[in-house]
Design an enzyme around this catalytic site. Structure first.
Site, PDB file in Angstrom:
ATOM      1  CG  ASP A 115      -1.926   1.068   1.290  1.00  0.00           C
ATOM      2  OD1 ASP A 115      -1.964   1.886   0.345  1.00  0.00           O
ATOM      3  OD2 ASP A 115      -2.692   1.119   2.266  1.00  0.00           O
TER       4      ASP A 115
ATOM      5  CG  ASP B 163      -3.499   3.889  -3.012  1.00  0.00           C
ATOM      6  OD1 ASP B 163      -4.400   3.081  -3.318  1.00  0.00           O
ATOM      7  OD2 ASP B 163      -3.589   4.663  -2.046  1.00  0.00           O
ATOM      8  CD  GLU B 164      -5.330  -0.403  -1.067  1.00  0.00           C
ATOM      9  OE1 GLU B 164      -5.343  -0.843   0.092  1.00  0.00           O
ATOM     10  OE2 GLU B 164      -6.358  -0.191  -1.721  1.00  0.00           O
TER      11      GLU B 164
END
Length: 200
Positions: free
Chosen positions: A6, A101-102
């Protein structure tokens, strides 16, 4: 085992890659129309400014604390996201991009120490992209996401937390609010709280 990688404060981190002078300074990124805050640096989070706050409501705080304000740049964020994903791909047999974003990084079949590999993931992404990441490790995606929350909750974890061990898992999940479980929204969390269920 699965690791959730993350990116920390992703939009703010992207801005800092290209403007290193913003490191350590309070920073917010605004929505498309510059109306609301959609990303906050840790410095801004510590001030208690909530995600989604309309900018006009926090103008005084922005001035008083000299918070740097940036308009969102989704082309930049999309490009940086692709760089992060490409950096992860050689380090795992399967990398699933979950959001901008992960990513879920599968660890099965790797003949490595899991914690050492998590440190490698963090180090490599930072070195190749400039983006700091947290890594949560667990036997399911839900538990990996929970571990990721815990990785960010205490600087002593140095951005990595594992709930691979069943005994340690129970202790760790006592620290995680039920609202922070993947898939549990505010309404469901309130219903669970009425039943006395407040932690993972």
């Amino acid at each position: 085992m699965i690791a959730l990688v993350d990116c920390n404060n992703f939009y703010c981190s992207c801005e800092r890659v290209f403007q290193p002078e913003l490191a350590g300074r309070p920073l917010v990124v605004l929505s498309n129309n510059d109306g609301c805050i959609v990303a906050r640096s840790n410095e801004v989070k510590a001030m208690g400014i909530a995600m989604g706050s309309p900018l006009f409501k926090v103008r005084d705080l922005v001035r008083r604390h000299q918070i740097v304000v940036r308009s969102s740049n989704y082309s930049l964020y999309g490009d940086m996201s692709q760089r992060v994903m490409r950096t992860l791909e050689p380090l795992s047999p399967i990398v699933e991009a979950y959001s901008i974003d992960e990513a879920f990084v599968h660890l099965d079949g790797l003949k490595v120490d899991i914690m050492e590999h998590a440190r490698l993931l963090r180090r490599t992404v930072l070195q190749h992209t400039g983006i700091p990441v947290s890594v949560g490790i667990g036997p399911t995606k839900t538990l990996a996401k929970a571990a990721s929350k815990l990785a960010k909750s205490d600087p002593r974890h140095e951005g990595i937390f594992s709930v691979a061990d069943p005994a340690a898992r129970d202790v760790a999940l006592e620290r995680l609010a039920v609202k922070d479980i993947w898939g549990v929204g505010p309404r469901y969390a309130r219903m669970l709280a009425r039943e006395g269920i407040v932690t993972a």
